[in-house]
Design an enzyme around this catalytic site. Sequence first.
Site, PDB file in Angstrom:
ATOM      1  N   ARG A   7       0.833  -1.207   0.000  1.00 24.64           N
ATOM      2  CA  ARG A   7       0.000   0.000   0.000  1.00 24.64           C
ATOM      3  C   ARG A   7       0.867   1.256   0.000  1.00 24.64           C
ATOM      4  NH1 ARG A   7      -2.140   1.325   5.888  1.00 24.64           N
ATOM      5  NH2 ARG A   7      -0.438   0.523   7.103  1.00 24.64           N
ATOM      6  N   ASP A  44      10.338  -6.427   9.023  1.00 24.07           N
ATOM      7  CA  ASP A  44      10.113  -5.484   7.923  1.00 24.07           C
ATOM      8  C   ASP A  44       9.908  -4.059   8.454  1.00 24.07           C
ATOM      9  OD1 ASP A  44       7.667  -6.965   8.778  1.00 24.07           O
ATOM     10  OD2 ASP A  44       6.642  -5.445   7.595  1.00 24.07           O
TER      11      ASP A  44
HETATM   12  P1  AMP Z   1       2.372  -2.218   7.351  1.00 22.24           P
HETATM   13  O1  AMP Z   1       1.490  -2.390   8.525  1.00 22.24           O
HETATM   14  O2  AMP Z   1       1.994  -1.020   6.527  1.00 22.24           O
HETATM   15  O3  AMP Z   1       3.809  -2.241   7.711  1.00 22.24           O
HETATM   16  O4  AMP Z   1       2.095  -3.455   6.424  1.00 22.24           O
HETATM   17  C1  AMP Z   1       2.564  -4.771   6.617  1.00 22.24           C
HETATM   18  C2  AMP Z   1       2.390  -5.533   5.316  1.00 22.24           C
HETATM   19  O5  AMP Z   1       1.027  -5.603   4.927  1.00 22.24           O
HETATM   20  C3  AMP Z   1       3.094  -4.894   4.147  1.00 22.24           C
HETATM   21  O6  AMP Z   1       3.444  -5.877   3.236  1.00 22.24           O
HETATM   22  C4  AMP Z   1       2.018  -4.008   3.600  1.00 22.24           C
HETATM   23  O7  AMP Z   1       2.264  -3.613   2.311  1.00 22.24           O
HETATM   24  C5  AMP Z   1       0.800  -4.891   3.729  1.00 22.24           C
HETATM   25  N1  AMP Z   1      -0.428  -4.122   3.870  1.00 22.24           N
HETATM   26  C6  AMP Z   1      -0.815  -3.471   4.970  1.00 22.24           C
HETATM   27  N2  AMP Z   1      -1.965  -2.832   4.785  1.00 22.24           N
HETATM   28  C7  AMP Z   1      -2.354  -3.074   3.517  1.00 22.24           C
HETATM   29  C8  AMP Z   1      -3.470  -2.676   2.721  1.00 22.24           C
HETATM   30  N3  AMP Z   1      -4.423  -1.877   3.203  1.00 22.24           N
HETATM   31  N4  AMP Z   1      -3.532  -3.132   1.452  1.00 22.24           N
HETATM   32  C9  AMP Z   1      -2.550  -3.906   0.965  1.00 22.24           C
HETATM   33  N5  AMP Z   1      -1.483  -4.322   1.662  1.00 22.24           N
HETATM   34  C10 AMP Z   1      -1.367  -3.923   2.921  1.00 22.24           C
HETATM   35 MG    MG Z   2       5.461  -1.935   8.097  1.00 21.17          MG
END
Ligand code: AMP
Ligand code: MG
Length: 480
Positions: A91, A247
């Site tokens: 995202r 990550d």
């Molecule tokens: P984050 O919480 O943004 O660090 O996301 C953790 C993982 O989930 C990463 O691979 C993000 O790209 C994916 N991700 C989180 N939220 C979304 C969303 N709304 N749509 C698609 N992928 C997501």
């Molecule tokens: Mg993250």
Amino acid sequence: MTLHIPFDNSYSRLPDRFFARQAPVPVARPELLLLNRPLARDLGIDPDALQSPEGVAVLAGNAVAEGSEPLAQAYSGHQFGGFSPVLGDGRAVLLGEVIDTHGNRRDLQLKGSGQTAFSRPGSDGRSPLGPVIREFIVSEAMYALGIPTTRSLAAVATGERVRREDLLPGGVLTRVASSHIRIGTFQYFAARRDTEGLQILTDHVIARHYPEASGALDLLKNVMARQARLVTRWMGVGFIHGVMNTDNSTISGETIDYGPCAFMDTFDPGTVYSSIDRLGRYAFDKQPEILGWNLAQLASALLPLIDPDEDAAVEAAQDAMNGYGDLLHAAWMEVFRAKIGLVTEQPDDVGLISDLLSAMARGQADFTNTFRALANGTARDQFLEPDEFDQWDSRWRARLNDEPEAAPLSERLTAVNPAIIPRNHRVEQAIVAAMEGDLSPATRLFEALSRPYADPTDEVRDLIRPPTAPERVQRTFCGT
Ligand code: AMP
Ligand code: MG
């Protein structure tokens, strides 16, 4: 006025398997809510141009600026201890890099900019507005505290709704980072046994972040040192990251991903805020241990580059990891020694610091206000039962007698113990107001948090007060 962003991209020159080219997905009715004008100037971008319709279109992902080569980065990661071989920016979209006015390379990334090749199945690639505003406020507060962090350039409302448990207004954050390369980026290539990719990534990272490093093993040691310093500095301001997945551990040593993070009010070492951290994996006092675990994942990913002989590689990596405990302890001592005004080192300093923290936990003392009040002699007021603190205070005064006459004590203390931090309930109030169309609490917080070590004026005194019982926020939601 026309928008000019001086892009100078390097990540997009790496091999195709490092990313998926992807333009941000346009939104219905972009509206600029928050713009970080000083940061724009630092990046060599005219803030007025960013505020123009042309600029807002770029910040919303509705237009691609000249020189931008948008892409979603590939990475893997351990999330809550389980390994996901493919994550990647699901995202977020990297717009490109600029060399800032200080000569430093910085990524510009949109977060919440729509689906990419790495979106989780069924996920929309979007972000609700609340977490966008939270990240804007808290990351900028972290910067003002002097702690390495990604920055926030802008927050835009999309005019669209995102479906979570409820329908929520959507937002896009423009994030600025010295890079978005994470421990998980190394894990991505290691999981594929792509040693060539690992080597290319390592060379890129060394040139970009650690030009002094002599190779993969030295890179590991450098990341370890920077991350140890980062996590102990978080602890020095009572910060709980909340989701220290691999990550979310950068290679640069900057704080990244302000999802379910929070600053503690009352000191309790086991504090957890994240609604999804049910087992307390990422509690305040677990952070050093989790960082060690994450660094071990980096060490294991780097093995094929450390030595072609596997046994020799494991031995060298193990040897480096064996140094982590002492390194972390030294970084922690540096932070907390300064917090009680010590310039020199004595063997029992660790006991003195630990005893203060134990007294604070038992006395339900406010973390920020107690350390700040050491400077004016009112810290005892922070304790439910001040006897234990009073005893500690005499030991502390005796220890201070051994200190050379450096800067006056109160100056040393106020230089490292902030008065104003982004208290969770204030951040929450600012988010609620922003959702109702009133941005003044958010901008007021942003302004006040930019001078955390200054003596607070009457206008910001309410921001220093811990939450009352009904104001207290028990859980912070990830908001993904
Ligand atoms: P984050 O919480 O943004 O660090 O996301 C953790 C993982 O989930 C990463 O691979 C993000 O790209 C994916 N991700 C989180 N939220 C979304 C969303 N709304 N749509 C698609 N992928 C997501
Ligand atoms: Mg993250």
